[in-house]
Design an enzyme around this catalytic site. Structure first.
Site, mmCIF file in Angstrom:
data_model
loop_
_atom_site.group_PDB
_atom_site.id
_atom_site.type_symbol
_atom_site.label_atom_id
_atom_site.label_comp_id
_atom_site.label_asym_id
_atom_site.label_seq_id
_atom_site.Cartn_x
_atom_site.Cartn_y
_atom_site.Cartn_z
ATOM 1 N N GLU A 201 1.597 27.876 5.865
ATOM 2 C CA GLU A 201 0.851 27.131 6.791
ATOM 3 C C GLU A 201 -0.185 28.185 6.978
ATOM 4 O O GLU A 201 -0.025 29.373 7.744
ATOM 5 C CB GLU A 201 1.506 26.796 8.207
ATOM 6 C CG GLU A 201 0.742 26.307 9.050
ATOM 7 C CD GLU A 201 -0.260 25.193 8.820
ATOM 8 O OE1 GLU A 201 -1.625 25.349 8.947
ATOM 9 O OE2 GLU A 201 0.298 24.168 8.410
ATOM 10 N N VAL B 139 -1.858 19.090 2.847
ATOM 11 C CA VAL B 139 -2.810 19.716 3.806
ATOM 12 C C VAL B 139 -3.448 18.441 4.440
ATOM 13 O O VAL B 139 -4.654 18.706 4.967
ATOM 14 C CB VAL B 139 -3.475 20.538 3.338
ATOM 15 C CG1 VAL B 139 -2.845 21.933 2.600
ATOM 16 C CG2 VAL B 139 -4.177 20.009 1.845
ATOM 17 N N HIS C 198 23.796 2.408 30.268
ATOM 18 C CA HIS C 198 24.508 3.689 30.276
ATOM 19 C C HIS C 198 25.758 3.302 29.451
ATOM 20 O O HIS C 198 26.699 2.259 29.475
ATOM 21 C CB HIS C 198 25.014 3.881 31.735
ATOM 22 C CG HIS C 198 25.983 5.327 31.453
ATOM 23 N ND1 HIS C 198 25.593 6.558 31.468
ATOM 24 C CD2 HIS C 198 27.491 5.120 31.778
ATOM 25 C CE1 HIS C 198 26.640 7.336 31.664
ATOM 26 N NE2 HIS C 198 27.717 6.528 31.457
ATOM 27 N N ILE D 169 4.033 15.397 7.332
ATOM 28 C CA ILE D 169 4.367 15.116 6.161
ATOM 29 C C ILE D 169 5.122 16.348 5.388
ATOM 30 O O ILE D 169 6.183 16.349 5.165
ATOM 31 C CB ILE D 169 3.216 14.652 5.195
ATOM 32 C CG1 ILE D 169 2.489 13.517 5.792
ATOM 33 C CG2 ILE D 169 3.749 14.545 4.028
ATOM 34 C CD1 ILE D 169 1.359 13.001 5.140
ATOM 35 N N GLY E 76 0.703 -1.129 0.138
ATOM 36 C CA GLY E 76 -0.066 -0.061 -0.037
ATOM 37 C C GLY E 76 0.885 1.386 0.040
ATOM 38 O O GLY E 76 1.906 1.468 -0.359
ATOM 39 N N ALA F 87 0.170 3.492 10.217
ATOM 40 C CA ALA F 87 0.156 2.231 9.650
ATOM 41 C C ALA F 87 0.285 1.343 10.919
ATOM 42 O O ALA F 87 -0.394 0.249 10.646
ATOM 43 C CB ALA F 87 1.563 2.251 9.042
#
Length: 465
Positions: A206, A271, A444, A187, A41, A320
């Site tokens: 934006e 968007v 550590h 994105i 996909g 996903a």
């Protein structure tokens, strides 16, 4: 063609669909999956995986460029810097190709039959698929709708030519000299930062007054600082109007009423994404809607008996791993197992520079739910491993109930912090308390120590700050 009958039909072989089909096959369920493109996909082929490959290549190139210019504290220098972008894209495509073949192999191993073509419902139990060799009819006892989502197109900026979606950005033949990005969500910022590192002059436009509106300002401040350092211009409170008559300039109106003109070789529109609820015969069914999404219950059942829906087509968060978890659950329900959906511990990761992770409730969300909370935050500037990686920007934050110290949410921002998302998710999923995290020995030197220190800070006795 001979009609196919099966117990489970999955429509869409994205992350949710193929996981559902594989798990069903493992459970011995007679399963068919229909996909009109490649297995995997959007995420695998034109989304998550190729974008992360591009981001990694951009990081390496930018880091090498800094070395070539002598702009690093370690004293490393590099000469004759160049990038063969065609080879970069071929490397990216090689990764997606290997993974696509891997998914196809896993489906086959699980005994799942794959039909390539476009599926369309005739009724709640019957689907017809237009394949290259004709129409295939499939009758199923149960159906999973996993049709995913698609990029939102703006009327004044229709896709085509220099106006591209994220899909187009991931198939460019060369790095654009000037890139305008419409939308400052994850994105847009992930790809905008990547192309800025590859050498593009990037401008982000934006309409809202802040970047990454799904995250609180404290988490996004380090990203905003990095955008500035990379030379990315960010125009907030600015609404696009379209392209100039000659097609060379993006036109927008700023909050002060002034027109802004952004010269661009490519305009990347990010968007949002919309669920794919058309084109597969929804009108032949009686499915309840939740706004623009398919309505489901806590078992991903729709309003029609035997029809399930998973992933982006069912709403936010469009992730996903959410779709995968839903797909696995539905397969087990069809097999007769008792399962239900719990979304409290779904990690959200933004692969910007620096990265952002959020699991569970933010401080504001916890307070809005009527909780009295304790909050602790530990900076990477006090973490030895972060210093050795030259990645001191950011922090880990823990949100817990004040009365019993139950962890309600964990957030963080920093280089590579996506790799801590599993630890954060497990803590919330398992109902950890602050004492559980603080009492777990963290290796550590690692960045994960910031997680334990944030819990200690919430308890009032951090050791290293």
């Amino acid at each position: 063609m001979k009609e196919i009958t099966c117990k489970l039909l999955v429509i869409g072989a994205g992350p949710g669909g193929y996981v559902s089909a594989i798990r069903a096959g493992q459970l011995g369920i007679d399963t068919v999956i229909v996909e009109m493109a490649k297995p995997g996909g959007t995420c695998l082929n034109i989304g998550c995986i190729p974008s992360k490959a591009l981001i990694h290549a951009a990081d390496d190139f930018h880091r090498t460029a800094a070395m070539a210019a002598g702009r690093n504290a370690m004293g490393i220098r590099a000469e004759n810097l160049a990038i063969d972008f065609g080879r970069t894209m071929a490397w990216k495509d090689g990764i997606t190709g290997r993974l696509t073949m891997g998914v196809a192999g896993l489906l086959k191993k699980a005994g799942v039959k794959m039909v390539v073509g476009r599926a369309r419902f005739r009724d709640g139990k019957t689907v017809e698929v237009e394949t290259e060799t004709g129409q295939q009819v499939i009758r199923a006892e149960n159906v999973v709708i996993a049709t995913g989502s698609a990029p939102v197109e703006l009327p004044m900026l229709p896709f085509g030519g220099k106006i591209i979606s994220s899909t187009g950005a991931l198939s460019l033949a060369q790095v654009p000299e000037r890139l305008a990005v419409v939308g400052a969500g994850y994105i847009g910022l992930e790809l905008g930062i990547a192309f800025a590192k590859l050498g593009s002059k990037v401008t982000i436009v934006e309409a809202l007054d802040r970047i990454l509106p799904l995250y609180d300002t404290q988490l996004t401040q380090p990203v905003a600082k990095r955008l500035s350092a990379l030379g990315v211009e960010v125009l907030l409170g600015t609404k696009v109007k379209g392209m100039s008559s000659n097609g060379e300039t993006l036109l927008a109106d700023a909050a002060d009423g002034e027109e802004r003109r952004v010269a661009a070789d490519k305009v990347l529109v990010t968007v949002g994404r919309k669920p794919v609820t058309e084109g597969w015969g929804r009108e032949e069914l009686e499915l309840d809607m939740d706004g623009r999404y398919l309505r489901i219950d806590d078992q991903c059942r729709t309003s029609m008996r035997g029809i399930y829906a998973i992933g982006d087509v069912t709403g936010e968060p469009m992730l996903a791993h959410r779709a995968m978890a839903q797909g696995e659950m539905v397969a087990e329900i069809v097999s007769g197992k008792r399962r239900s959906w719990d979304r409290r511990a779904i990690p959200a990761v933004c692969f910007t520079d620096p990265e952002i992770v959020s699991v569970g409730l933010s401080p504001d969300e916890a307070r809005a739910a009527g909780r009295e909370v304790k909050i602790g935050q530990f900076p990477f500037s006090a973490n030895g491993r972060a210093m050795t990686l030259s990645s001191e920007e950011g922090f880990v934050r823990v949100v817990a109930r004040a009365d019993n110290h139950l962890v309600l949410g964990i957030q963080g921002v920093g280089a590579g912090i996506s790799e801590l998302s599993a630890a954060f998710s497990i803590a919330v999923e398992m109902g950890a308390r602050l004492e559980d995290i603080a009492g777990t020995i963290h290796a550590h030197p690692t960045q994960s120590e910031a997680f334990a220190e944030a819990a200690l800070k919430t308890l009032g006795h951090a050791l290293h700050v």
